[in-house]
Design an enzyme around this catalytic site. Sequence first.
Site, short mmCIF file in Angstrom:
data_model
loop_
_atom_site.label_atom_id
_atom_site.label_comp_id
_atom_site.label_asym_id
_atom_site.label_seq_id
_atom_site.Cartn_x
_atom_site.Cartn_y
_atom_site.Cartn_z
N HIS A 65 -0.61 3.00 -6.84
CA HIS A 65 -0.48 2.45 -5.12
C HIS A 65 -1.30 3.34 -4.44
O HIS A 65 -0.90 4.27 -3.81
CB HIS A 65 1.16 2.54 -4.72
CG HIS A 65 1.09 1.63 -3.79
ND1 HIS A 65 2.36 1.13 -3.18
CD2 HIS A 65 0.53 1.57 -2.15
CE1 HIS A 65 2.12 0.34 -2.04
NE2 HIS A 65 1.15 0.73 -1.57
N ASN A 285 5.01 2.70 6.60
CA ASN A 285 5.47 1.58 6.40
C ASN A 285 5.79 1.46 4.86
O ASN A 285 4.67 1.49 4.34
CB ASN A 285 4.91 0.22 7.02
CG ASN A 285 5.62 -1.06 6.62
OD1 ASN A 285 6.45 -1.18 5.81
ND2 ASN A 285 5.14 -2.12 7.10
N ASP A 312 0.98 5.48 -2.19
CA ASP A 312 0.76 4.65 -1.25
C ASP A 312 -0.14 5.56 0.06
O ASP A 312 -0.11 5.34 1.00
CB ASP A 312 2.11 4.39 -0.24
CG ASP A 312 1.80 3.22 0.60
OD1 ASP A 312 0.70 2.71 0.75
OD2 ASP A 312 2.86 2.83 1.41
N HIS A 316 -6.37 6.64 7.38
CA HIS A 316 -6.81 5.77 8.55
C HIS A 316 -7.70 6.99 9.37
O HIS A 316 -7.68 8.13 9.15
CB HIS A 316 -5.62 5.46 9.53
CG HIS A 316 -4.85 4.31 9.02
ND1 HIS A 316 -5.17 3.20 8.97
CD2 HIS A 316 -3.55 4.21 8.28
CE1 HIS A 316 -4.12 2.61 8.41
NE2 HIS A 316 -3.26 3.27 8.00
#
Length: 448
Positions: A65, A285, A312, A316
């Site tokens: 992921h 999230n 995950d 950003h």
Amino acid sequence: MTAAPTQDRYLLRDVAPLGGDRVDMLLADGVIAAIEPAGTLTADDSTVVIEAGALIALPGLVDLHTHLREPGREDAETIHSGTRAAAAGGFTAVHAMANTTPVQDTAGVVEQVWRIGTEAGWVDVHPVGAVSVGLDGTHLAELSAMADSAAQVRVFSDDGKCVWDPVLMRRALEYVKAFDGVIAQHAQEPRLTEGAQMNEGVVSAEIGLAGWPAVAEEAIIARDVLLAEHVGSRLHVCHLSTAGSVDLIRWAKARGINVTAEVTPHHLVLTDELARGYDPLFKVNPPLRTAADVEAVREGLADGTIDIVATDHAPHTREDKDCEWSAAAFGMTGLETALSVVQQTMVDTGRMTWADVARVLSTAPARIGRITDGPRPQGRPLEVGEPANVVLVDPAATRLVVPTEQATASANSPFGGQELPGQVVATFLRGRATVLDARPVERAGTLA
Ligand SMILES: [Zn+2]
């Protein structure tokens, strides 16, 4: 395609595979060429000797992921920078999530990601295919075309969004059976989480941010394990984060349902108390949950209910993170801190061995992603004749996390300023060093 021949020869002297008895291990011609008792293997002039007496050898880590952001958001991460970060973190393969721009929902886009990843040469890049066209949640994407493409996609996910429509989810689960694929679900009931900013609980009530209740995750997991059972297919649950979710997976496995689950490093250690500072670094999230949830996911990982740790990794830009909480993007980086967080929370606490770490960060994710066999096998045991996908870890080292000095192009690590245990000293991809002396090894051209 087979493992490329390589000039690289490394003798790992006095190394401890999986933290066990020390051996000498020779990496040559892309494979583990020899394993002999410590102190017995000698090196010729063409062999680089690594004195590894303080180091543990693990099979190259596999992340199921990862968000590499390319194509579309190369200002946050590129396939090159993200896979370089992966190598720095000890990974030799990553699964690149589908929520790019354009979305990875056709054979053309997944092949593009696969090719760029292969050319970058840091790790094997396995694109995840979208379940629905454009992640719209309504029309099934061309799953078989992606499976049949050069990228040989086996993992499909609308991650970032939940496949909410139960009919679409059922059809997707049925469809992937033809090629032994798996649907990786981002379990988030959309109506229960409209406007949600953080975990729903005491902290959200006190600080006045809209809550994301545990039941919004658990309701989808409950539905989907039953759907997987009904159609006899394979389900993977992404970034499970609540105690109730652990209970549901435990129940489903006891019932014989073909389900696997992952937890992120950050959900193993961070809690929603961190939201009190309104620092969007901790906005993610699914959201950071309570201390009781952290304890439950640790227990679930230790007892095998949760199969794997997946990062995950969600880079950003500053523009998307350095703003007020409600406007900030969800997500945090993780590739370069994952192994340290697992060591800190699971090994140094006595809950897992290094052999368990190899299972949850290499063997099991490779098996779920169906990459243990085929042209570029990953997650294989450290045995003679196997591909030399190996990571060397110094478990006694500590390091200060400085997000701006990491290999990832983004700086949104929640662990900045913290001292974490463990250091990746070297990473080998089919016998070629991608990391040496704890630094990425820059090389030009296609080597994978
Ligand atoms: Zn997700």
